[in-house]
Each structure stands twice: as structure tokens, then as C-alpha cells.
Design a protein around this motif. Structure first.
Motif, PDB file in Angstrom:
ATOM      1  N   LEU A 229       0.832  -1.206   0.000  1.00 30.89           N
ATOM      2  CA  LEU A 229       0.000   0.000   0.000  1.00 30.89           C
ATOM      3  C   LEU A 229       0.868   1.259   0.000  1.00 30.89           C
ATOM      4  CD1 LEU A 229      -2.702  -1.154   2.555  1.00 30.89           C
ATOM      5  CD2 LEU A 229      -3.066  -0.734   0.120  1.00 30.89           C
ATOM      6  N   ARG A 230       2.010   1.183   0.653  1.00 28.08           N
ATOM      7  CA  ARG A 230       2.948   2.313   0.638  1.00 28.08           C
ATOM      8  C   ARG A 230       3.369   2.633  -0.799  1.00 28.08           C
ATOM      9  NH1 ARG A 230       8.145   0.122   2.693  1.00 28.08           N
ATOM     10  NH2 ARG A 230       8.323  -0.470   0.510  1.00 28.08           N
ATOM     11  N   ASN A 231       3.646   1.595  -1.591  1.00 27.92           N
ATOM     12  CA  ASN A 231       4.009   1.808  -2.995  1.00 27.92           C
ATOM     13  C   ASN A 231       2.823   2.309  -3.817  1.00 27.92           C
ATOM     14  OD1 ASN A 231       6.626   0.957  -2.488  1.00 27.92           O
ATOM     15  ND2 ASN A 231       6.256  -1.150  -3.134  1.00 27.92           N
ATOM     16  N   LEU A 232       1.642   1.747  -3.547  1.00 25.02           N
ATOM     17  CA  LEU A 232       0.447   2.171  -4.280  1.00 25.02           C
ATOM     18  C   LEU A 232       0.139   3.649  -4.020  1.00 25.02           C
ATOM     19  CD1 LEU A 232      -1.959  -0.873  -3.736  1.00 25.02           C
ATOM     20  CD2 LEU A 232      -0.748  -0.275  -5.834  1.00 25.02           C
ATOM     21  N   ALA A 233       0.431   4.108  -2.811  1.00 26.84           N
ATOM     22  CA  ALA A 233       0.125   5.498  -2.448  1.00 26.84           C
ATOM     23  C   ALA A 233       0.907   6.497  -3.284  1.00 26.84           C
ATOM     24  CB  ALA A 233       0.408   5.720  -0.960  1.00 26.84           C
ATOM     25  N   ASP A 234       1.972   6.038  -3.959  1.00 29.02           N
ATOM     26  CA  ASP A 234       2.750   6.937  -4.816  1.00 29.02           C
ATOM     27  C   ASP A 234       1.981   7.349  -6.058  1.00 29.02           C
ATOM     28  OD1 ASP A 234       5.123   7.283  -3.406  1.00 29.02           O
ATOM     29  OD2 ASP A 234       5.930   5.373  -4.089  1.00 29.02           O
ATOM     30  N   HIS A 235       1.020   6.522  -6.484  1.00 26.26           N
ATOM     31  CA  HIS A 235       0.306   6.795  -7.741  1.00 26.26           C
ATOM     32  C   HIS A 235      -0.863   7.741  -7.468  1.00 26.26           C
ATOM     33  CE1 HIS A 235      -1.658   6.214 -11.578  1.00 26.26           C
ATOM     34  NE2 HIS A 235      -0.620   5.491 -11.993  1.00 26.26           N
ATOM     35  N   PRO A 236      -0.979   8.816  -8.248  1.00 27.36           N
ATOM     36  CA  PRO A 236      -2.074   9.785  -7.997  1.00 27.36           C
ATOM     37  C   PRO A 236      -3.462   9.171  -8.085  1.00 27.36           C
ATOM     38  CG  PRO A 236      -0.942  10.235 -10.088  1.00 27.36           C
ATOM     39  CD  PRO A 236      -0.106   9.255  -9.362  1.00 27.36           C
ATOM     40  N   ASP A 237      -3.631   8.131  -8.911  1.00 26.64           N
ATOM     41  CA  ASP A 237      -4.950   7.503  -9.046  1.00 26.64           C
ATOM     42  C   ASP A 237      -5.327   6.664  -7.828  1.00 26.64           C
ATOM     43  OD1 ASP A 237      -5.190   8.681 -11.481  1.00 26.64           O
ATOM     44  OD2 ASP A 237      -4.737   6.891 -12.658  1.00 26.64           O
ATOM     45  N   SER A 238      -4.375   6.442  -6.943  1.00 27.28           N
ATOM     46  CA  SER A 238      -4.684   5.639  -5.745  1.00 27.28           C
ATOM     47  C   SER A 238      -5.451   6.447  -4.708  1.00 27.28           C
ATOM     48  CB  SER A 238      -3.397   5.095  -5.124  1.00 27.28           C
ATOM     49  OG  SER A 238      -2.670   6.132  -4.478  1.00 27.28           O
ATOM     50  N   ARG A 239      -5.297   7.762  -4.742  1.00 27.33           N
ATOM     51  CA  ARG A 239      -5.878   8.586  -3.677  1.00 27.33           C
ATOM     52  C   ARG A 239      -7.403   8.449  -3.575  1.00 27.33           C
ATOM     53  NH1 ARG A 239      -1.778  12.258  -5.501  1.00 27.33           N
ATOM     54  NH2 ARG A 239      -3.260  13.662  -6.500  1.00 27.33           N
ATOM     55  N   PRO A 240      -8.146   8.541  -4.699  1.00 28.85           N
ATOM     56  CA  PRO A 240      -9.598   8.336  -4.579  1.00 28.85           C
ATOM     57  C   PRO A 240      -9.949   6.954  -4.039  1.00 28.85           C
ATOM     58  CG  PRO A 240      -9.035   9.284  -6.725  1.00 28.85           C
ATOM     59  CD  PRO A 240      -7.755   8.867  -6.087  1.00 28.85           C
ATOM     60  N   LEU A 241      -9.122   5.956  -4.357  1.00 30.25           N
ATOM     61  CA  LEU A 241      -9.393   4.594  -3.886  1.00 30.25           C
ATOM     62  C   LEU A 241      -9.132   4.476  -2.390  1.00 30.25           C
ATOM     63  CD1 LEU A 241      -7.723   2.661  -6.854  1.00 30.25           C
ATOM     64  CD2 LEU A 241     -10.165   3.010  -6.462  1.00 30.25           C
ATOM     65  N   PHE A 242      -8.043   5.073  -1.919  1.00 29.08           N
ATOM     66  CA  PHE A 242      -7.767   5.055  -0.480  1.00 29.08           C
ATOM     67  C   PHE A 242      -8.913   5.700   0.297  1.00 29.08           C
ATOM     68  CE2 PHE A 242      -3.493   3.845  -1.529  1.00 29.08           C
ATOM     69  CZ  PHE A 242      -2.969   3.287  -0.370  1.00 29.08           C
ATOM     70  N   ILE A 243      -9.511   6.728  -0.287  1.00 27.80           N
ATOM     71  CA  ILE A 243     -10.607   7.423   0.390  1.00 27.80           C
ATOM     72  C   ILE A 243     -11.902   6.620   0.301  1.00 27.80           C
ATOM     73  CG2 ILE A 243     -12.067   9.489   0.316  1.00 27.80           C
ATOM     74  CD1 ILE A 243      -9.548  11.012  -0.615  1.00 27.80           C
ATOM     75  N   SER A 244     -12.243   6.139  -0.896  1.00 30.08           N
ATOM     76  CA  SER A 244     -13.523   5.439  -1.076  1.00 30.08           C
ATOM     77  C   SER A 244     -13.573   4.134  -0.294  1.00 30.08           C
ATOM     78  CB  SER A 244     -13.781   5.182  -2.570  1.00 30.08           C
ATOM     79  OG  SER A 244     -12.780   4.338  -3.115  1.00 30.08           O
ATOM     80  N   PHE A 245     -12.428   3.499  -0.086  1.00 27.39           N
ATOM     81  CA  PHE A 245     -12.389   2.252   0.695  1.00 27.39           C
ATOM     82  C   PHE A 245     -12.064   2.511   2.170  1.00 27.39           C
ATOM     83  CE2 PHE A 245     -11.698   0.368  -3.568  1.00 27.39           C
ATOM     84  CZ  PHE A 245     -12.682  -0.603  -3.536  1.00 27.39           C
ATOM     85  N   SER A 246     -12.109   3.779   2.580  1.00 28.00           N
ATOM     86  CA  SER A 246     -11.829   4.150   3.984  1.00 28.00           C
ATOM     87  C   SER A 246     -10.501   3.572   4.469  1.00 28.00           C
ATOM     88  CB  SER A 246     -12.966   3.666   4.896  1.00 28.00           C
ATOM     89  OG  SER A 246     -14.192   4.217   4.491  1.00 28.00           O
ATOM     90  N   MET A 247      -9.523   3.526   3.570  1.00 31.14           N
ATOM     91  CA  MET A 247      -8.261   2.876   3.900  1.00 31.14           C
ATOM     92  C   MET A 247      -7.484   3.627   4.976  1.00 31.14           C
ATOM     93  SD  MET A 247      -6.481   0.257   3.390  1.00 31.14           S
ATOM     94  CE  MET A 247      -7.088  -0.498   1.897  1.00 31.14           C
ATOM     95  N   LEU A 248      -7.618   4.951   5.008  1.00 32.41           N
ATOM     96  CA  LEU A 248      -6.880   5.716   6.015  1.00 32.41           C
ATOM     97  C   LEU A 248      -7.363   5.370   7.422  1.00 32.41           C
ATOM     98  CD1 LEU A 248      -6.868   9.030   4.000  1.00 32.41           C
ATOM     99  CD2 LEU A 248      -4.881   7.615   4.479  1.00 32.41           C
ATOM    100  N   SER A 249      -8.663   5.164   7.562  1.00 35.19           N
ATOM    101  CA  SER A 249      -9.209   4.756   8.856  1.00 35.19           C
ATOM    102  C   SER A 249      -8.849   3.308   9.173  1.00 35.19           C
ATOM    103  CB  SER A 249     -10.730   4.925   8.868  1.00 35.19           C
ATOM    104  OG  SER A 249     -11.082   6.276   8.732  1.00 35.19           O
TER     105      SER A 249
END
Length: 635
Positions: A229-249
Motif C-alpha cells: 500500500l505504501r508503494n500504491l500510495a505513490d500513484h495519484p490515481d490511488s488517492r480516490p481509492l484510499f478514500i472510497s475504501f476508507s483505507m486511512l481509517s
């Protein structure tokens, strides 16, 4: 490596095939078996025979043919609806495939692995296949094979369907594979398209509810998963996914369950430090209950782990950069200031560089001492930590508390005393910015107020440096501290006013604004006005007004206030007749609203400029004009 052969039919599957049938069930079953036998005899068996015979005389050229045969076998099984565990002769297929693994071809083995996963191998066979995929992914030279093979989908399928209690080690190899693959930008994009973030979210939820007996393997899996996930977070398209899947929480949940694991905590801190640079991610993280308290607890628990500490502090700095609510919530957390200031003290004393003189003792005898780190790494922690303090004290409740915190003020002053601008520019600029923010809260009995003369002396180091940013922040500090007569006297005695006047020639609106603030306060004392006049301060202020006034009415108002303070006693030395008339003419034009705002076309910006013109410039400009006009013109 050759995995063991799957036993094929199991008792549970046998029972599933022997459910009671009604009506013509026997005929239906017989027909289905006949159809499967037909497919097997006419299509599958010949493919298996070709695979075995070609493997027996294998050469480099035949590997491509073997891969094609595996693809053909996969397509045939899929078309006949015989994937999964539906094929009765599944064990025969697996035996053939397992023998091909001995050919030791990464390309072929990925095709074999894809088939085996599609046939739903389990137990040791699943473990060995996942291990095989992992071994192939370990080499970057094999990345192209994963791009050309659809194996990523089945690997994610294993992560979605297998349970940690029965297949923990297989899951570990799968997430290890994803970690390696996510280091490749093309494969990273493919992982996002295959819903890797969504799969990771579901897996995290299962791992965080795993039984205590599986806690260790769950931790190992999470290390690899959070690295992915750390590597995925580098891609700008990952940000909406991290948010929509509540990944930060979800990641906060992981931190709570595995707070003692430094690798998991560090991986997640790296994710947060990357994503918290973006407003939508900051909002999602800030809405996570108790995230600030959690971060403080981790800072305390892992205070010796510099790479974790610096990223958590960077995240807190991002969260508090533009949010009053974040500043308040962080400050109100239990032991917030104790934790931050103890970190400050610890890392300040870890720097054993030559420019550091002997230092005072620690804050408390029980404080754990961190092991020595590199000077730059320790300083990076301090840079991020002081930024958090600077942001926090903007809040009107937090600021006065910090301004009256003896340890906080002492540490800030100590940093300036111990460091040089040349070696620690960013740190000293941040410290000066913090002191500047705190200097807005100078209550009568505050520690900052009692220390303002000492701070004024320390700021000389920054003002006289070659760093433009250090000069600017120090000048801002002088702008606030020079409300004190003692500080004004210090500035004049040490000829700092000469330097401040030269800043009016900087062609920088920020620098000129800060310089004007200092000059406005210095001119309060009649004795200082002649000294300012000798330096040509009035003429330079008029030039500054002409250069920047129409574009920055806040600066224009500050210039007018400085001029008014300087000429309030009617000194003739400040401006000659021509300069006075020229200034009056310019002010007359600027006091006309249409003239003042005619160059601003954007309506939103126009409203802002109008408000600044009316509130910041107009009153003081009118006051200045009245002072400049001869008595016969003001009657």
C-alpha cells in the motif's frame, strides 16, 4: 521445487456429489458425466499428452509452445465449465502440471500457477504455488512476465477468499508478491485496475479480527501488505481509492492492533506522510476518531525509531497546517505537549556535532535516551516537530498556552543558540516562524514576554545571515517584539534598524511588509526618528508605496502607518517639498476607489482588494494626507 500432488476428490466433495436427486436426476447426472468424458477424451487428454511429450524433449524453443498449450488447456477448461473443483479428473491435470515445474522456467511456471489457482488447489499445494509465484516475482527481470500474464487477478483472488487460520503462509507469499510487483510503475497501475486497494481493505478487516493464535502470522502479512500500500500510495490515481475504501481509517485500526510492530507502524506512517500532502486525504484522516491520540502514543512508544517519528510528525504538520480544528484536537489530546516537548529535548540532545556546546540535562531523569543517529536525521525530526508547534500555536487557545510554556520557549531559544544558519537553515527558519506566531500572544506574565529581549538578541544571527528566509522570519519576529521599548532600544543600539531600512529595497512584498512593521514601531520613539531619517527610511518607504501599493493594499496601509509615525512631529528632515507633493499626488489618486481598483478584473479578487483598500489602507492614508498638507490646505 515440486509441490505435492493434490488428492483431488475429498470426502466433503463426495458428499456434495451424492445429494438426493428427484425425478430424472440420474439421467441428468449421467448426461453431464458423458459430456465431461467427451470433452476430456477429445480435448483435454490430447492437450495433456502434448504437454507431457513436449516436456520430455523440452528445449528453449519449446517453452513458448508449452506456454501456449497451458493457455489452450485453460481456455478449454473454462469453456467446458470445468475450472475450480468441478472437473472429476482434476487430480490428473494437476499431476501433469506439477511435473512441468521441474523445467524451471519462470515464464512457464506462471502459466502453470495460473492454471493451478484456477483449479482451486488447497493446503500444501496452494502454499507451494503461492511460494512459486513469490520466487518468480523476487527478480525484477521477471516483471515483464507478470505484465504479459493475467496471474495478478488469481493472486488477488487468493487474498480475497483464503482464511488466515488455514492458509496464513500462502497469504504471506501472495502479499510478498504484490510488494515486489508494486515497485514497478506499470504493474502498480495494473494492481490499481485489479482493485488491489479494495482487496487489501477486506483483508485488513479479516486480519484485525483474527484469533490470538494467528496474531503473529497476521502481523507478518500486514508488514508486506502495508509495504504494498505504501508503494500504491505513490500513484495519484490511488488517492480516490484510499478514500472510497476508507483505507486511512482502516490503517489506524491496524496501528492500534499492531502498535508494537515497528515495521507495520513505519510502513503506515510512510503512507500517511505521502497522502496527507493532499487536502482530500487530510480530511479523511482527520475524520478518523482518535487519530491524533494514536499518533502521540506511537511517537512516545517508538521515540527511538527516527524514520517512524519523522513521518508521523510530518503527517501531524500537514494536518495542522490549515485546520484550526486539527490544531485544537491535537493540543487537547492527553499528554500532547509532554510528548512533543520530550521528543524535542531528546532529539536536540542527540546531536553531537562539533558546533554543539555542552548541553543541559534532560527534562526528567526517567526519560529514555535515544541511541545516537546521524546529525541530519535528528535535525529532520526537529524540523518536522517545530513545524507542528508553529502550526498549533496559530490557534487562539493553543498559542497563549505555548507562549507561557517555559520548556517550549527554552527549547526554541536553545535551538537558535546551538545551531548555525549555514548548517541548519530550515530548522532555524521554522523556529523563528514558531516564535513569530507565539509573539502574537504576549500576555503580561507570559514566559515569552519575559524572554523577548533574549530572543531579540538571538534573532541577530538570522538577520545577519545570508539566508533570505531566515532574514524574513527574524524581521517578522522583530516586528512583533519591537512593541516593547526594551527591544526597540536593543534594535537601535545594535544598528539593526540600518539593516531593516535596506530591506525596503528588496523588491519583495513580504520583506517590505515585515520591514515596515519594525519601522512603524521604531518610529514610536521620537529619538529614533532622526536615526531613521539619516538612513533615508522615509524616501524608501515612499518608493515602496509606489512600487507595491496599488497591488497590495495591506502593504500600502503599513507603509502609510510607518510614514505617519515618522512625521507625526512635523519633522522637515524626512521629505523635501518635491517628495512631499509627489506623495500627496499619489495618495490622492489612490484614495479614489475607481482609480485604486481599476486594474482588478476578477470579481472575487476585486472584492478582496476592495475590502483591503477600505479597511487597511483608506483610514491611515487619509490620516497621513492630513498630516502632509500645509495648514492652510487642511482648514
Amino acid at each position: 521445487m515440486q509441490p505435492g500432488v493434490d488428492s483431488g476428490v475429498r470426502l466433503t466433495e463426495e458428499r456434495a456429489e451424492r445429494k438426493t436427486e428427484l425425478g430424472n436426476g440420474d439421467n441428468t447426472k449421467s448426461t453431464k458425466e458423458d459430456a465431461e468424458s467427451l470433452v476430456w477424451n477429445n480435448m483435454i487428454a490430447p492437450l495433456l499428452q502434448q504437454l507431457e511429450s513436449m516436456a520430455a524433449g523440452s528445449s528453449e524453443g519449446s517453452l513458448d509452445s508449452l506456454c501456449d498449450l497451458c493457455d489452450g488447456l485453460y481456455g478449454t477448461l473454462a469453456e467446458a465449465d470445468m475450472l475450480g473443483r468441478r472437473c472429476k479428473r482434476r487430480s490428473g491435470i494437476l499431476r501433469t502440471l506439477f511435473r512441468l515445474i521441474d523445467l524451471n522456467s519462470a515464464q512457464l511456471n506462471l502459466h502453470i500457477a495460473k492454471l493451478c489457482l484456477a483449479l482451486c488447489v488447497s493446503g500444501n499445494n496452494l502454499l507451494n504455488i503461492c511460494k512459486l509465484i513469490f520466487q518468480i516475482s523476487h527478480s525484477e527481470s521477471n516483471d515483464i512476465l507478470f505484465q504479459n500474464n493475467s496471474i495478478i487477478g488469481p493472486v488477488l483472488g487468493v487474498l480475497s477468499n483464503e482464511d488466515v487460520s488455514s492458509s496464513g503462509e500462502a497469504l504471506l507469499y501472495c502479499v510478498g508478491t504484490l510488494k515486489f510487483l508494486s515497485g514497478n510503475s506499470a504493474l502498480l497501475r495494473l494492481l490499481l485496475d485489479k482493485n488491489c486497494v479494495g482487496v487489501a481493505q477486506k483483508l485488513i478487516q479479516r486480519l484485525c479480527t483474527a484469533e490470538d493464535t494467528n496474531f503473529t502470522i497476521a502481523g507478518h502479512i500486514l508488514v508486506q501488505l502495508t509495504a504494498t500500500l505504501r508503494n500504491l500510495a505513490d500513484h495519484p490515481d490511488s488517492r480516490p481509492l484510499f478514500i472510497s475504501f476508507s483505507m486511512l481509517s482502516e490503517l489506524c485500526l491496524v496501528l492500534r492492533h499492531h502498535c508494537k510492530d515497528p515495521d507495520i507502524c513505519t510502513n503506515i506512517s510512510r503512507i500517511y506522510s505521502k497522502l496527507s500532502s493532499y487536502s482530500e486525504c487530510r480530511l479523511a484522516l482527520a475524520q478518523t476518531p482518535d487519530c491524533y491520540q494514536l499518533f502521540l502514543e506511537l511517537l512516545s512508544k517508538h521515540h527511538q525509531k527516527q524514520d517512524l517519528v519523522v513521518r508521523l510528525l510530518f503527517t501531524l504538520g500537514n494536518l495542522t497546517a490549515k485546520s484550526e480544528e486539527a490544531r485544537r484536537q491535537l493540543f487537547q489530546c492527553e499528554a500532547c505537549m509532554d510528548t512533543l516537548l520530550q521528543l524535542y529535548d531528546t532529539y536536540q540532545r542527540r546531536d553531537n556535532s562539533p558546533h554543539t556546546p555542552p548541553q543541559k540535562g534532560p527534562l526528567s531523569p526517567s526519560e529514555p535516551q535515544a541511541p545516537p543517529g546521524s546529525v541530519q536525521e535528528d535535525e529532520d525530526v526537529l524540523v518536522k516537530l517545530v513545524r507542528v508547534l508553529a502550526n498549533m500555536c496559530i490557534h487562539p487557545t493553543v498559542g497563549p498556552a505555548l507562549a507561557n510554556n517555559t520548556i517550549c520557549i527554552q527549547l526554541l531559544m536553545e535551538t537558535i543558540e546551538l545551531r548555525s544558519v549555514q548548517e541548519s537553515e530550515e530548522l532555524l527558519v521554522n523556529v523563528a516562524a514558531t516564535i513569530n506566531n507565539l509573539s502574537f500572544y504576549q500576555e503580561e506574565s507570559s514566559v515569552l514576554r519575559r524572554s523577548q529581549l533574549t530572543i531579540a538578541k538571538l534573532m541577530l544571527k538570522l538577520v545577519l545571515s545570508s539566508s533570505r528566509d531566515a532574514m524574513l522570519e527574524a524581521t517578522r519576529v522583530y516586528g512583533n517584539l519591537s512593541q516593547s521599548k526594551h527591544v526597540r532600544d536593543f534594535i537601535m543600539q545594535n544598528k539593526v534598524h540600518q539593516f531593516v531600512v535596506t530591506l525596503l529595497d528588496s523588491k519583495s512584498t513580504e520583506m517590505c511588509f515585515s520591514a515596515c512593521g519594525v519601522l512603524t514601531n521604531l518610529a514610536l520613539d521620537p529619538a529614533n526618528r532622526d536615526s531613521l531619517s539619516v538612513e533615508g527610511a522615509a524616501s524608501k518607504l515612499v518608493d515602496c508605496l509606489r512600487d507595491f501599493g496599488p497591488g497590495d493594499w495591506q502593504l500600502a496601509g503599513q507603509v502609510c502607518q510607518a510614514l505617519w509615525n515618522m512625521i507625526v512631529c512635523g519633522s522637515e528632515k524626512l521629505l523635501d517639498t518635491q517628495e512631499r507633493e509627489s506623495l500627496l499626488e499619489f495618495l490622492t489618486t489612490c484614495l479614489d476607489e475607481q482609480e485604486a481598483l481599476k486594474w482588478i478584473e476578477n470579481e472575487d479578487i476585486r472584492d478582496f482588494h476592495r475590502a483591503c483598500w477600505e479597511l487597511e489602507f483608506l483610514p491611515v492614508a487619509q490620516k497621513l494626507m492630513k498630516t502632509l498638507r500645509p495648514p492652510d490646505l487642511t482648514a
